[in-house]
Design a protein around this motif. Sequence first.
Motif, PDB file in Angstrom:
ATOM      1  N   ARG A 418     -14.100  14.691  -3.375  1.00 21.86           N
ATOM      2  CA  ARG A 418     -15.126  14.446  -2.357  1.00 21.86           C
ATOM      3  C   ARG A 418     -15.177  12.994  -1.894  1.00 21.86           C
ATOM      4  O   ARG A 418     -15.680  12.708  -0.823  1.00 21.86           O
ATOM      5  N   ARG A 419     -14.698  12.082  -2.719  1.00 22.41           N
ATOM      6  CA  ARG A 419     -14.818  10.664  -2.374  1.00 22.41           C
ATOM      7  C   ARG A 419     -13.469   9.978  -2.458  1.00 22.41           C
ATOM      8  O   ARG A 419     -12.707  10.183  -3.402  1.00 22.41           O
ATOM      9  N   VAL A 420     -13.193   9.130  -1.460  1.00 15.67           N
ATOM     10  CA  VAL A 420     -11.993   8.300  -1.482  1.00 15.67           C
ATOM     11  C   VAL A 420     -12.385   6.894  -1.073  1.00 15.67           C
ATOM     12  O   VAL A 420     -13.178   6.692  -0.148  1.00 15.67           O
ATOM     13  N   VAL A 421     -11.853   5.914  -1.785  1.00 17.19           N
ATOM     14  CA  VAL A 421     -12.197   4.519  -1.503  1.00 17.19           C
ATOM     15  C   VAL A 421     -10.988   3.658  -1.834  1.00 17.19           C
ATOM     16  O   VAL A 421     -10.177   4.003  -2.688  1.00 17.19           O
ATOM     17  N   ALA A 422     -10.866   2.535  -1.138  1.00 19.92           N
ATOM     18  CA  ALA A 422      -9.813   1.552  -1.417  1.00 19.92           C
ATOM     19  C   ALA A 422     -10.448   0.357  -2.118  1.00 19.92           C
ATOM     20  O   ALA A 422     -11.016  -0.523  -1.457  1.00 19.92           O
ATOM     21  N   PRO A 423     -10.427   0.314  -3.460  1.00 16.52           N
ATOM     22  CA  PRO A 423     -11.056  -0.809  -4.177  1.00 16.52           C
ATOM     23  C   PRO A 423     -10.352  -2.129  -3.861  1.00 16.52           C
ATOM     24  O   PRO A 423      -9.124  -2.176  -3.776  1.00 16.52           O
ATOM     25  N   ARG A 424     -11.118  -3.174  -3.690  1.00 16.43           N
ATOM     26  CA  ARG A 424     -10.554  -4.494  -3.376  1.00 16.43           C
ATOM     27  C   ARG A 424      -9.713  -4.990  -4.544  1.00 16.43           C
ATOM     28  O   ARG A 424     -10.140  -4.955  -5.705  1.00 16.43           O
ATOM     29  N   ASP A 425      -8.499  -5.447  -4.253  1.00 18.35           N
ATOM     30  CA  ASP A 425      -7.607  -6.016  -5.256  1.00 18.35           C
ATOM     31  C   ASP A 425      -7.713  -7.534  -5.173  1.00 18.35           C
ATOM     32  O   ASP A 425      -7.264  -8.148  -4.201  1.00 18.35           O
ATOM     33  N   PRO A 426      -8.316  -8.189  -6.169  1.00 16.06           N
ATOM     34  CA  PRO A 426      -8.525  -9.645  -6.090  1.00 16.06           C
ATOM     35  C   PRO A 426      -7.235 -10.453  -6.087  1.00 16.06           C
ATOM     36  O   PRO A 426      -7.255 -11.642  -5.742  1.00 16.06           O
ATOM     37  N   SER A 427      -6.120  -9.845  -6.463  1.00 20.65           N
ATOM     38  CA  SER A 427      -4.856 -10.589  -6.483  1.00 20.65           C
ATOM     39  C   SER A 427      -4.208 -10.687  -5.106  1.00 20.65           C
ATOM     40  O   SER A 427      -3.248 -11.441  -4.915  1.00 20.65           O
ATOM     41  N   VAL A 428      -4.721  -9.919  -4.123  1.00 19.19           N
ATOM     42  CA  VAL A 428      -4.134  -9.912  -2.785  1.00 19.19           C
ATOM     43  C   VAL A 428      -4.708 -11.058  -1.965  1.00 19.19           C
ATOM     44  O   VAL A 428      -5.926 -11.198  -1.843  1.00 19.19           O
ATOM     45  N   GLY A 429      -3.827 -11.888  -1.415  1.00 20.65           N
ATOM     46  CA  GLY A 429      -4.276 -12.994  -0.581  1.00 20.65           C
ATOM     47  C   GLY A 429      -4.769 -12.518   0.772  1.00 20.65           C
ATOM     48  O   GLY A 429      -4.401 -11.441   1.247  1.00 20.65           O
ATOM     49  N   GLU A 430      -5.614 -13.333   1.415  1.00 23.91           N
ATOM     50  CA  GLU A 430      -6.212 -12.961   2.695  1.00 23.91           C
ATOM     51  C   GLU A 430      -5.447 -13.561   3.872  1.00 23.91           C
ATOM     52  O   GLU A 430      -4.926 -14.671   3.788  1.00 23.91           O
ATOM     53  N   GLU A 431      -5.403 -12.788   4.962  1.00 26.34           N
ATOM     54  CA  GLU A 431      -4.860 -13.262   6.227  1.00 26.34           C
ATOM     55  C   GLU A 431      -5.749 -12.771   7.361  1.00 26.34           C
ATOM     56  O   GLU A 431      -6.561 -11.861   7.180  1.00 26.34           O
ATOM     57  N   ARG A 432      -5.575 -13.355   8.546  1.00 25.03           N
ATOM     58  CA  ARG A 432      -6.305 -12.879   9.710  1.00 25.03           C
ATOM     59  C   ARG A 432      -5.869 -11.464  10.059  1.00 25.03           C
ATOM     60  O   ARG A 432      -4.689 -11.124   9.947  1.00 25.03           O
ATOM     61  N   LEU A 433      -6.831 -10.644  10.496  1.00 25.45           N
ATOM     62  CA  LEU A 433      -6.501  -9.275  10.863  1.00 25.45           C
ATOM     63  C   LEU A 433      -5.600  -9.226  12.085  1.00 25.45           C
ATOM     64  O   LEU A 433      -4.650  -8.447  12.143  1.00 25.45           O
ATOM     65  N   ILE A 434      -5.878 -10.070  13.081  1.00 33.34           N
ATOM     66  CA  ILE A 434      -5.093 -10.091  14.310  1.00 33.34           C
ATOM     67  C   ILE A 434      -4.470 -11.472  14.448  1.00 33.34           C
ATOM     68  O   ILE A 434      -5.173 -12.471  14.628  1.00 33.34           O
TER      69      ILE A 434
END
Length: 483
Positions: A418-434
């Motif tokens: 019934r539920r699906v979620v993408a848990p945040r992975d703290p090891s992944v670096g951030e970039e601009r979406l566009i």
Amino acid sequence: MTEHTPEHVDVLIVGAGLSGIGAACRLRTDHPERSVAVLEGRDVSGGTWDLFRYPGIRSDSDMFTFGYKWRHWDGDVALADGPSILEYLRTVAREYGVDRLIRYRHRVVGASWSSDEDRWTVEVDRDGERLTFTTDLLWACGGYYDYDQGFSPDFPGQEDFAGTIVHPQHWPEDLDYTGKKVVIIGSGATAVTLVPAMADSGAGHVTMLQRSPTYILSLPGTDPVSKRLHWLPAKVRYPIVRWKAILSSIAFFQLSRRRPQMVKDFIRKAALKQLPKDVDVDRHFKPEYNPWDQRVCFVPDGDLFKAMRRGAASVVTDHVERFTEKGILLRSGQELEADVVVTATGLTLKAMGGLTLSVDGAEVKMHDTMTYKALMLSDVPNFVFTIGYTNASWTLKADLVADFVCRLLTYLDEHGVRRVVAPRDPSVGEERLIDFSSGYILRGLDALPRQGDREPWKLRQNYLTDLRSINHDRIDDGVLSFR
């Protein structure tokens, strides 16, 4: 405000534009057993293609990829006009019965997720009445710009101008510019569309006033391959033309990234061939940035250049100092006289069409989230959004998102989830979406989620890569969490 008993649907889609209509059609086809509703804040469908009504409005992506892959675009026209696109969208909605699913004048106020109930509660305003919907899956298809207000700088002296100032997003139906001097401020897709359209429909003269140049490239208005293959049945011809368009756009983008000087030289030579001899191509048509650092503008059959060659249009590269009674005073000291000024100065970004979310009582701050495959938000359950490509047709990505949702729903059914979620992975670096340097993007970055520095948190802006990642990788990929 009147309260109503909540209405439950299995999937609730927000927005009845290109993305929302396509999403609902796919659900009708692939999951007919599910109940679906489409909430549209305006009183008509079509989104962008009904909202914008300025002269010459058209697609700046070829229609063989801008049309849905499962309901092909009819004809050989590559860059179609707005009314034709709107008719196509509404025809598709009628064919799939989606027109009966749309709830007009339903403006979403907010949506809250409850982990205890495993469902969304969505608050809606309908002409002053408060309605409540509940849903198992919330799908945002409202795009990323503000439908209510475009971006228009506060130019000094506007109150002194004796003429008319309009923004393309709010074009007056009764605007008469016949024989008048028109100045269009801007150099993006809207401006390069407006210039030849207004020049061809009676304006005395049209001037495109830009702070800096944009890459402009002419494309055939009618696809030559489609015309050459007219003898083939449509079901055979369309996939050939569509894949030609997909591979050509990918190749052009990749070449621009890897050999920018080569592409710069090509675009410059193409412009030189079509511009009047007295036009300084390097001043007016040679940007300082590389191709596809901002979107490349395409003009059908060189209509912009044709208008300039016959003297009906011109380009001025300068900065606005202030408005005057007669027109616009430039930083150079030149004054452009005008009867009508069009501020084609861009959009105002609004993430998810302005949809506000909360999860178990905590507000979701878009800038603090990270996108999974550029279609889900980290730590936001049972929520999907559609945002198209910036370097190719919007619909290519919209179709991929619809493919994913249909596969996801099948997976949930097969596994009793019934539920699906993408848990945040703290090891992944951030970039601009566009990753664009366009002004309207830079102004609104704080309103957008982030993307990651690696898959599946990163959007590659490459249809072939995403086709594999979104369409063919396992749903249970070790990143998504199910309950």
